[in-house]
Every structure is written in structure tokens, then in C-alpha cells.
Design a protein around this motif. Structure first.
Motif, short mmCIF file in Angstrom:
data_model
loop_
_atom_site.label_atom_id
_atom_site.label_comp_id
_atom_site.label_asym_id
_atom_site.label_seq_id
_atom_site.Cartn_x
_atom_site.Cartn_y
_atom_site.Cartn_z
N UNK A 1 39.48 38.91 27.21
CA UNK A 1 40.31 37.88 26.61
C UNK A 1 40.85 38.36 25.25
N UNK A 2 42.12 38.11 25.02
CA UNK A 2 42.72 38.43 23.73
C UNK A 2 42.82 37.15 22.93
N UNK A 3 42.12 37.09 21.80
CA UNK A 3 42.11 35.93 20.93
C UNK A 3 42.59 36.32 19.54
N UNK A 4 42.90 35.34 18.67
CA UNK A 4 43.29 35.69 17.30
C UNK A 4 42.24 36.52 16.58
N UNK A 5 40.98 36.37 16.98
CA UNK A 5 39.90 37.14 16.35
C UNK A 5 39.75 38.53 16.95
N UNK A 6 40.49 38.80 18.02
CA UNK A 6 40.37 40.10 18.67
C UNK A 6 40.05 39.95 20.15
N UNK A 7 39.76 41.09 20.80
CA UNK A 7 39.44 41.09 22.22
C UNK A 7 37.96 40.77 22.43
N UNK A 8 37.69 39.85 23.34
CA UNK A 8 36.31 39.47 23.64
C UNK A 8 36.10 39.46 25.15
N UNK A 9 34.85 39.68 25.55
CA UNK A 9 34.51 39.64 26.97
C UNK A 9 34.14 38.22 27.38
N UNK A 10 34.60 37.80 28.54
CA UNK A 10 34.22 36.52 29.12
C UNK A 10 33.37 36.82 30.35
N UNK A 11 32.06 36.58 30.24
CA UNK A 11 31.14 36.98 31.31
C UNK A 11 31.47 36.29 32.62
N UNK A 12 31.82 35.00 32.56
CA UNK A 12 32.13 34.28 33.80
C UNK A 12 33.35 34.86 34.48
N UNK A 13 34.36 35.24 33.69
CA UNK A 13 35.55 35.84 34.29
C UNK A 13 35.24 37.23 34.83
N UNK A 14 34.34 37.95 34.15
CA UNK A 14 33.92 39.25 34.68
C UNK A 14 33.25 39.08 36.04
N UNK A 15 32.38 38.08 36.15
CA UNK A 15 31.69 37.85 37.42
C UNK A 15 32.66 37.45 38.52
N UNK A 16 33.75 36.81 38.15
CA UNK A 16 34.71 36.35 39.15
C UNK A 16 35.68 37.43 39.60
N UNK A 17 35.63 38.59 38.98
CA UNK A 17 36.59 39.64 39.29
C UNK A 17 36.08 40.56 40.38
N UNK A 18 36.99 40.94 41.25
CA UNK A 18 36.68 41.90 42.32
C UNK A 18 36.92 43.30 41.78
N UNK A 19 35.91 44.16 41.88
CA UNK A 19 36.03 45.54 41.41
C UNK A 19 36.80 46.38 42.43
N UNK A 20 36.38 46.28 43.68
CA UNK A 20 37.05 47.00 44.78
C UNK A 20 37.29 46.04 45.93
N UNK A 21 38.41 46.19 46.59
CA UNK A 21 38.72 45.38 47.76
C UNK A 21 39.26 46.29 48.85
N UNK A 22 38.59 46.30 49.98
CA UNK A 22 39.00 47.12 51.13
C UNK A 22 39.13 46.23 52.36
N UNK A 23 40.00 46.62 53.23
CA UNK A 23 40.15 45.94 54.51
C UNK A 23 39.86 46.95 55.61
N UNK A 24 38.60 47.00 56.10
CA UNK A 24 38.26 47.99 57.14
C UNK A 24 39.15 47.85 58.37
N UNK A 25 39.52 46.60 58.70
CA UNK A 25 40.38 46.37 59.86
C UNK A 25 41.07 45.02 59.68
N UNK A 26 42.38 45.08 59.50
CA UNK A 26 43.12 43.83 59.30
C UNK A 26 43.17 43.03 60.58
N UNK A 27 43.51 43.67 61.67
CA UNK A 27 43.46 43.00 62.97
C UNK A 27 43.42 44.04 64.08
N UNK A 28 42.93 43.63 65.23
CA UNK A 28 42.92 44.48 66.43
C UNK A 28 43.20 43.55 67.60
N UNK A 29 44.46 43.49 67.98
CA UNK A 29 44.89 42.55 69.01
C UNK A 29 44.20 42.81 70.35
N UNK A 30 44.08 44.09 70.70
CA UNK A 30 43.46 44.42 71.99
C UNK A 30 41.99 43.98 71.99
#
Length: 426
Positions: free
Chosen positions: A227-256
Motif C-alpha cells: 500500500x502506498x500511503x502519505x507516510x510511505x509504502x506499507x505492507x497489508x498482511x490481509x491483502x498479501x494473504x489474498x494474493x495469488x503468487x502463481x496461477x496455472x491451468x493444467x487443463x482448461x477443458x477436454x471435450x473428448x
């Protein structure tokens, strides 16, 4: 490996890792300082918790204890500032040592594999007896009784009105419970029961009930750092926990695969061994008749599929037992096949900063932006295919000496948008 307070999201407090004897010659050896890493696995399609521990050993525990596959591991792991009820605690059976290598003259590295003691009991126990009555009551008996799993863990059993009578032909306890899961329907007529263990205990519940759960956590795929605030940049732990570090889709779909697995429909050839009658039953799923995670189906009404693309052969036993006209699942097996395939039709693999309160079976909401340039005139930048509610079908807690990450497999059976609407707009 201990933190007294939460400095950053993903901090972990490994309070105790000990090895205890299961034999009459008792011992208890703390190995917390020797632990390099821990992985703990939960899966709604697997009955028991399992995992592995990487050990750097300079005491030659293999000969000192000795380690021979008859020991148990005791874990006590917490996320600082999170309630005690969400810690990872338990005793697990060590069933294998692997990848043992010499690191230096006095150091050896190896992996200890473990699983819940109920898993070892299941391997060793075969049941030969008749069961009759309500499926809910039978499952409870198999879990707690001496000739079953002999478990004292918390048991969450979703009520089912289904009655049954059958003979366990030297089946293990889990084989019996899985048989009952295929026969059970809940009060909403959903035949989607599964049996699994998570950190809260043993569960015999339907996917239907998981879809009804409140959202445990909302995860966002973006480039947030602080977070960027008038006092400077600060970490928001709850927002950190809500963030995805990596996202992969092993298989989007397989119609057959969807066709061959019966997602779009099946035809059952049923033979009643009592009346000597053959019956052909076609089944096409009606999305509106069942509960789902999101509002719209993953297929259009024009999907080219035939019920005869997937044939199911089943026996029916009409009046085989006194007072029980039919004890098979032929009345709902086709619906179960379709719904279970729908449940895994869309999968994501995400990595997030770890918390010990994550567990298999929880409901997660994912917010993913469109993978394109967002213009001023863009009304809604959300990716409607990837976003939505998911179930944590499997989770791996990856714990090192000073950090914790969770790798989760997320599944959903539906979309937040009608795909026919998208097609009409293009």
C-alpha cells in the motif's frame, strides 16, 4: 523454526516435530531442529491425510531409535496470530523412508513419509459381515467401531435418507464407505457423496453441501506489492494473504474426456437378476435440477453429445433382501457420474502464502482480470471464465524453516457468465 509474532504473511511456527515409538519400548525424540521441510497433503477424493518430512540428520537416528517403519510422527504447526483451533496438530504413522543420501561426513539427508493412522488400520483390516439400515448410521459404525477404522477423530457425516442392505465381502473399511458413498443421496436428491480427511477430521459429505458453504477466502490475481500511503509504502498482511503468487491451468477443458466420462449424458444397460429383465435408460443432465458453485453451466445447449457415447452396465437386485426392494444405486448412478465429472471439469492450480486454516473442502472465490489491455471504456475487466467460486479439492502445505506456502488444486462445475451470451456478443 519458530516465530513469536507474525512479521509477514507466510510466517510459520513449527512448534514441535517428534518421533515416537509404537512398540512397547517407548521413546520420544524431538527432531524439530533437524527438519528442513514439511509437506502435508489433503484431498477430497482421497480418504486420508498424508505427507513427507525432509530431515538433515547428524545423530544417525536411523540406528539410534531405530527407524524401522513402526514409529509415529507428532506435528504441531501454527500460523502466528491465527486461532489455536486452526493449528495443524496430529499423530501420523511413518510408513516409508526414501531418498537417503550422505550430505557430508556426519550429515545424512532423507525423507520420512507419513499418513494418518486410520490409513494403516484400513490396509490391515478386512470386514466380512452384513450391514443394513440407514447409510448415515452405517458409516458412523464403520469409522468408530473396533472392526472398522477405530477412529476417535471428529466425524462430519451429512444426513442421508437412504437405507441399504449389503454384505461386505472382506472389504476394507474405506472400500465399504466408498460403496456407501456411491449409494447415498442427500435430502436434495444429490448423489455426490465423498469420504475424505482434512485437518478438522473425517468427512462423509456431498459436493452439494460444499457448494452451499460460505466463501472462506477471496483470492485475487494481480500485481499488488504494498500500500502506498502519505507516510510511505506499507505492507497489508490481509491483502498479501489474498494474493495469488502463481496461477496455472493444467487443463482448461477436454471435450473428448467429458464425453467419455459421461458429463453430457449416459445410457445405462441394466439387468435385474431377480426378474431377468433388461432395461435401457438414457440420461441427459438438467443443470437447473442440482446445486452448483456458480450460476451458469460450462456447456451450451448445442453441445454435440450423445447419451450412447458413454455406456454404463449395471445389475439391479429387485427384492433381493426382505423389506428392501432395490439396494443398488441404479436409480441415480447416471446422475452421480455426470455431477462428479462436472465437478472437476475446470481446474486451477494456485500458490498462495500459507495459513494453517486452509483445508480441503473449503469454498474459495477467485477474481482474475482479463488477460488483455484494459481500456478506459472497459466496463468490467474481470475474466468471467477463470473468476468465480471454487472448491479446494486438494492442498499441499509446503513448510520450510521460515516460510509457509499452500499449493491448492481448485475445481468448479460452472461459470459466472452464460457462454451463449458471450458468443452472441462476438
Amino acid at each position: 523454526m519458530s516465530d513469536t509474532g507474525l512479521m509477514v504473511a507466510g510466517s510459520v511456527d513449527v512448534r514441535n516435530v517428534s518421533i515416537a515409538s509404537t512398540s512397547p519400548r517407548s521413546f520420544l525424540q524431538t527432531i524439530t531442529p533437524q527438519v528442513v521441510g514439511i509437506e502435508i497433503y489433503e484431498d477430497i477424493f482421497s480418504p486420508f491425510i498424508s505427507g513427507k518430512i525432509v530431515v538433515r540428520d547428524s545423530q544417525e537416528l536411523l540406528n539410534l531409535l531405530p527407524l524401522v517403519g513402526e514409529e509415529k510422527i507428532i506435528l504441531d504447526i501454527a500460523t502466528p496470530t491465527i486461532d489455536e483451533e486452526y493449528t495443524i496438530k496430529g499423530e501420523f504413522f511413518i510408513y516409508k523412508m526414501g531418498d537417503r543420501i550422505r550430505l557430508s561426513e556426519r550429515d545424512t539427508g532423507y525423507q520420512l513419509y507419513f499418513m494418518s493412522k486410520e490409513g494403516i488400520i484400513d490396509i490391515n483390516r478386512k470386514i466380512s459381515k452384513a450391514y443394513s439400515g440407514n447409510i448415515t448410521d452405517i458409516v458412523k459404525k464403520i469409522v468408530v467401531e473396533e472392526d472398522g477404522l477405530s477412529s476417535k477423530k471428529n466425524l462430519n457425516v451429512e444426513t442421508t435418507p437412504t437405507n441399504i442392505k449389503y454384505i461386505s465381502n472382506f472389504w476394507s473399511p474405506v472400500q465399504n464407505i466408498n460403496y456407501l458413498a456411491q449409494a447415498a443421496i442427500n435430502e436434495n436428491n444429490s448423489p455426490t457423496y465423498v469420504f475424505f480427511e482434512n485437518k478438522f477430521g473425517l468427512n462423509f459429505i456431498s459436493l452439494d453441501s460444499m457448494y452451499d458453504l460460505p466463501v472462506f477466502r477471496q483470492l485475487v490475481w494481480d500485481n499488488y506489492t504494498r500500500e502506498i500511503t502519505p507516510a510511505g509504502a506499507v505492507k497489508d498482511l490481509n491483502k498479501d494473504w489474498n494474493r495469488i503468487i502463481n496461477l496455472n491451468t493444467p487443463q482448461t477443458f477436454d471435450y473428448i474426456k467429458r464425453i467419455q466420462s459421461g458429463m453430457y449424458g449416459t445410457e445405462m444397460i441394466m439387468f435385474d437378476i431377480m426378474t431377468k429383465q433388461y432395461t435401457h435408460v438414457g440420461f441427459v443432465p438438467d443443470f437447473s435440477e442440482s446445486k452448483h458453485l456458480n450460476k451458469y453451466p460450462m456447456w451450451s445447449g448445442d453441445a454435440p453429445a450423445s447419451t450412447r457415447s458413454t455406456l454404463i452396465k449395471e445389475h439391479r437386485y429387485y427384492n433381493n433382501f426382505d423389506g428392501y426392494q432395490d439396494v443398488t444405486n441404479t436409480s441415480h448412478i447416471q446422475k452421480r457420474v455426470s455431477l462428479m465429472t462436472q465437478a472437476e471439469a475446470f481446474k486451477l492450480e494456485v500458490t498462495v502464502l500459507g495459513r494453517t486454516d486452509y483445508s480441503a473442502g473449503q469454498k474459495i472465490n477467485i477474481d482474475v482480470p482479463l488477460n488483455t489491455q484494459i481500456r478506459q471504456e472497459t466496463v468490467d475487466p474481470q475474466d468471467k471464465i477463470y473468476s468465480g467460486d471454487y472448491i479446494i479439492s486438494a492442498i499441499c502445505h509446503k513448510i520450510s524453516r521460515d516460510s509457509h506456502q499452500c499449493v491448492m488444486e481448485l475445481i468448479k462445475d460452472s461459470f459466472v457468465i452464460d457462454i451463449n451470451t458471450i458468443r452472441h456478443q462476438t
